[in-house]
Design an enzyme around this catalytic site. Structure first.
Site, PDB file in Angstrom:
ATOM      1  N   HIS A 315       0.858  -1.185   0.000  1.00 28.13           N
ATOM      2  CA  HIS A 315       0.000   0.000   0.000  1.00 28.13           C
ATOM      3  C   HIS A 315       0.888   1.225   0.000  1.00 28.13           C
ATOM      4  CE1 HIS A 315      -3.075   2.866   1.215  1.00 28.13           C
ATOM      5  NE2 HIS A 315      -3.937   1.993   0.741  1.00 28.13           N
ATOM      6  N   ASP A 373      -7.888  -5.538   0.242  1.00 29.51           N
ATOM      7  CA  ASP A 373      -8.407  -6.351  -0.851  1.00 29.51           C
ATOM      8  C   ASP A 373      -7.955  -7.794  -0.819  1.00 29.51           C
ATOM      9  OD1 ASP A 373      -9.966  -4.460  -1.990  1.00 29.51           O
ATOM     10  OD2 ASP A 373      -8.292  -3.544  -3.051  1.00 29.51           O
TER      11      ASP A 373
HETATM   12  N1  ACO Z   1       4.210  -7.399  -4.907  1.00 25.02           N
HETATM   13  C1  ACO Z   1       5.557  -7.413  -5.076  1.00 25.02           C
HETATM   14  N2  ACO Z   1       6.342  -6.334  -4.891  1.00 25.02           N
HETATM   15  C2  ACO Z   1       5.738  -5.198  -4.536  1.00 25.02           C
HETATM   16  C3  ACO Z   1       4.351  -5.102  -4.344  1.00 25.02           C
HETATM   17  C4  ACO Z   1       3.578  -6.267  -4.539  1.00 25.02           C
HETATM   18  N3  ACO Z   1       2.271  -6.272  -4.371  1.00 25.02           N
HETATM   19  N4  ACO Z   1       4.022  -3.848  -3.978  1.00 25.02           N
HETATM   20  C5  ACO Z   1       5.171  -3.158  -3.977  1.00 25.02           C
HETATM   21  N5  ACO Z   1       6.209  -3.970  -4.297  1.00 25.02           N
HETATM   22  C6  ACO Z   1       7.626  -3.603  -4.331  1.00 25.02           C
HETATM   23  C7  ACO Z   1       7.950  -2.697  -5.503  1.00 25.02           C
HETATM   24  O1  ACO Z   1       8.315  -3.452  -6.644  1.00 25.02           O
HETATM   25  C8  ACO Z   1       9.097  -1.895  -4.942  1.00 25.02           C
HETATM   26  O2  ACO Z   1      10.250  -2.706  -4.950  1.00 25.02           O
HETATM   27  P1  ACO Z   1      11.703  -2.038  -5.201  1.00 25.02           P
HETATM   28  O3  ACO Z   1      11.906  -1.074  -4.057  1.00 25.02           O
HETATM   29  O4  ACO Z   1      12.651  -3.183  -5.199  1.00 25.02           O
HETATM   30  O5  ACO Z   1      11.616  -1.332  -6.529  1.00 25.02           O
HETATM   31  C9  ACO Z   1       8.726  -1.701  -3.469  1.00 25.02           C
HETATM   32  O6  ACO Z   1       7.896  -2.836  -3.152  1.00 25.02           O
HETATM   33  C10 ACO Z   1       7.991  -0.411  -3.192  1.00 25.02           C
HETATM   34  O7  ACO Z   1       6.828  -0.390  -3.982  1.00 25.02           O
HETATM   35  P2  ACO Z   1       6.238   0.873  -4.719  1.00 25.02           P
HETATM   36  O8  ACO Z   1       5.869   0.473  -6.116  1.00 25.02           O
HETATM   37  O9  ACO Z   1       7.115   2.062  -4.538  1.00 25.02           O
HETATM   38  O10 ACO Z   1       4.938   1.091  -3.881  1.00 25.02           O
HETATM   39  P3  ACO Z   1       3.784   2.077  -4.264  1.00 25.02           P
HETATM   40  O11 ACO Z   1       3.450   2.790  -3.015  1.00 25.02           O
HETATM   41  O12 ACO Z   1       4.125   2.903  -5.448  1.00 25.02           O
HETATM   42  O13 ACO Z   1       2.613   1.082  -4.706  1.00 25.02           O
HETATM   43  C11 ACO Z   1       0.727  -0.301  -4.643  1.00 25.02           C
HETATM   44  C12 ACO Z   1       1.570   0.736  -3.891  1.00 25.02           C
HETATM   45  C13 ACO Z   1       0.308   0.250  -6.017  1.00 25.02           C
HETATM   46  C14 ACO Z   1      -0.545  -0.574  -3.837  1.00 25.02           C
HETATM   47  C15 ACO Z   1       1.580  -1.595  -4.825  1.00 25.02           C
HETATM   48  O14 ACO Z   1       1.954  -2.081  -3.551  1.00 25.02           O
HETATM   49  C16 ACO Z   1       0.831  -2.669  -5.598  1.00 25.02           C
HETATM   50  O15 ACO Z   1       0.816  -2.625  -6.828  1.00 25.02           O
HETATM   51  N6  ACO Z   1       0.179  -3.654  -4.890  1.00 25.02           N
HETATM   52  C17 ACO Z   1      -0.577  -4.678  -5.565  1.00 25.02           C
HETATM   53  C18 ACO Z   1      -1.921  -4.124  -6.015  1.00 25.02           C
HETATM   54  C19 ACO Z   1      -2.863  -3.908  -4.858  1.00 25.02           C
HETATM   55  O16 ACO Z   1      -3.075  -4.769  -4.023  1.00 25.02           O
HETATM   56  N7  ACO Z   1      -3.504  -2.730  -4.869  1.00 25.02           N
HETATM   57  C20 ACO Z   1      -4.518  -2.362  -3.862  1.00 25.02           C
HETATM   58  C21 ACO Z   1      -4.093  -1.172  -3.083  1.00 25.02           C
HETATM   59  S1  ACO Z   1      -5.242  -0.884  -1.808  1.00 25.02           S
HETATM   60  C22 ACO Z   1      -6.538  -0.173  -2.559  1.00 25.02           C
HETATM   61  O17 ACO Z   1      -6.506   0.460  -3.575  1.00 25.02           O
HETATM   62  C23 ACO Z   1      -7.805  -0.410  -1.884  1.00 25.02           C
END
Ligand code: ACO
Length: 438
Positions: A315, A373
């Site tokens: 998140h 979720d």
């Molecule tokens: N699976 C694997 N790796 C992940 C995930 C994930 N679900 N989420 C983040 N990471 C990793 C990224 O690749 C990044 O790695 P790095 O530092 O080696 O490059 C690190 O964790 C930081 O992630 P960011 O992309 O900077 O996190 P951001 O805050 O931009 O993204 C998000 C948040 C979009 C929710 C992301 O975690 C994601 O895509 N999760 C899966 C989709 C999801 O469940 N969305 C629902 C969100 S809640 C809602 O809307 C109700």
């Protein structure tokens, strides 16, 4: 950059441009809780520089009194009330009043509000005909987005956003009609007759009724399931300045009508990184298939070249745990017990993935935890709601949050049209060359 606050003076931050003697002193603002915020509005005027923050990780786009999140502590407050208390003791209509009006209602206010929302649940009969224009296999989010936007064509009497009474009626109409549109989008896709709303039922019961009832048979309310639906609605009702809410605010800042703004929010919510995640979680679990395949899938997630994400994990703001996920997990067990589902392979897989991920350094070091979720999809599936409807349901819940944020924006005297700047990195000015010369 240096910050000062001494002798009762207002705190400021001074930014000095390296290699020059130019600096700007900017006010440091404080909310009631949360980090201090540098007010950079004069930065460009004084130093001729912009700030750069793609994804807005460190940028406050507005001042708001509605929802507060402390992502490190796993805290979510609606108007100051913890989400855990609201999920346990309140219901969706009361929470809707709280979000819109700022305080919990007394008994008379609650009754009045409930009546106002139920009064508007029906759709104009001509809206019914819109549905026939969609293909049977249309995604219900496409239908929801289109039909909500089209509401503006039916309610010319409340499109004046500067009139408080018109804003109020638009709010009632949206909160009341979105469940009807959502349920009809589903009924259309399965070829069943549309069920007209029943105002003798609660908000959650009526939604389940419109989704599941058929004219040929009596419909029986299951209190455990309608309570679970109500809780899902409460947990998703608002979430501060997330992507869809910011979209609603940005559209609203142009003076667009509320129906258009909420349609914009629905479009933003559709993406798998946002509201589409609960649908994506079930797809992911189905693709993994069996628990033996989980370690291989986790390896793939950790491989930077694979672009595979563990859906339902991570998140932007919660870097400890998502308090909604905890409540969702409990509700998930309650619903499965009520429905007599002892062995739900998807739940077993979800729990196993959670266990593995929470022990794995990749997820631990990045502070990736299950979000709301991760479990909501399993509950909805157990309740017989098809996967394509998951994000729609999220939109039904979030409508009140969007409307509250839109109303707050319009009532904020400091609001201006939203218009970010950019770092331009394209070609500098050059002269046009006719095609014969290229
Ligand atoms: N699976 C694997 N790796 C992940 C995930 C994930 N679900 N989420 C983040 N990471 C990793 C990224 O690749 C990044 O790695 P790095 O530092 O080696 O490059 C690190 O964790 C930081 O992630 P960011 O992309 O900077 O996190 P951001 O805050 O931009 O993204 C998000 C948040 C979009 C929710 C992301 O975690 C994601 O895509 N999760 C899966 C989709 C999801 O469940 N969305 C629902 C969100 S809640 C809602 O809307 C109700």
């Amino acid at each position: 950059m240096s910050s000062t606050a001494s002798g009762g003076a207002k705190p400021t931050v001074t930014i000095t441009l390296d290699g020059s003697n130019r600096s700007a002193t900017l006010p440091l603002l404080s909310g009631s809780i949360g980090p201090q915020t540098v007010d950079i509005r004069k930065l460009y005027g004084e130093l001729g520089i912009f700030t750069y923050d793609p994804g807005y990780g460190a940028t406050a786009s507005c001042e708001s009194k509605i929802t507060y999140i402390d992502g490190d502590a796993g805290v979510l407050l609606y108007r100051g009330y913890p989400i855990e208390q609201l999920a346990e003791k309140s219901d969706f209509i009361e929470v809707a009043y709280l979000l819109l009006e700022g305080e919990l209602p007394n008994a008379t206010q609650l009754d009045e509000f409930r009546k106002n929302v139920t009064y508007h649940t029906m759709l104009h009969e001509q809206i019914r005909r819109f549905f026939d224009g969609f293909r049977r296999d249309a995604h219900p989010m496409a239908i929801l987005c289109g039909v909500v936007g089209a509401l503006a064509a039916f309610y010319h009497d409340n499109l004046d956003i500067n009139d408080a009474r018109q804003r109020e009626i638009a709010a009632f109409r949206l909160i009341a009609k979105v469940p009807t549109i959502a349920a009809w989008a589903y009924k259309y896709s399965i070829g069943q007759p549309f069920m007209y709303p029943r105002n003798d039922l609660s908000y959650a019961e009526n939604f389940l009724y419109m989704l599941n009832a058929v004219p040929a048979e009596p419909w029986k309310n299951n209190p455990i399931l309608s309570r679970a639906m109500d809780r899902i609605l409460v947990l998703h009702a608002d979430h501060e300045q997330n992507a869809s809410t910011s979209t609603v605010r940005l559209a609203g800042s142009t003076g667009a009508n509320p129906f258009a703004c909420i349609a914009a929010g629905i479009a933003a919510l559709w993406g798998p990184s946002h509201g589409g995640a609960n649908e994506a979680v079930l797809k992911m679990l189905a693709e993994i298939g069996t628990p033996e395949n989980i370690p291989q899938f986790i390896r793939e997630v950790k491989d930077k070249n694979s672009h595979t994400k563990l859906m339902g994990f991570g998140h932007r703001v919660y870097k400890n745990f998502d308090p909604r996920a905890k409540i969702m997990k409990e509700t998930c067990h309650e619903v499965l017990a009520e429905l007599g589902i002892k062995d739900e392979p998807l739940l077993d897989m979800a729990m196993e993935m959670e266990r593995i991920a929470l022990e794995d350094d990749y997820f631990v070091s990045r502070k990736l935890y299950p979000n709301v979720d991760f479990y909501s999809g399993i509950i909805l599936k157990a309740m017989g709601i098809p996967t394509s409807m998951f994000t729609v349901l999220f939109a039904v819940a979030r409508t009140v949050g969007w409307v509250s944020q839109w109303k707050e924006l319009i009532e904020d005297p400091s609001q201006r049209i939203g218009r970010p700047r950019q770092i331009y990195s394209g070609a500098t000015q050059r002269d046009y060359v006719p095609v014969s010369g290229r």
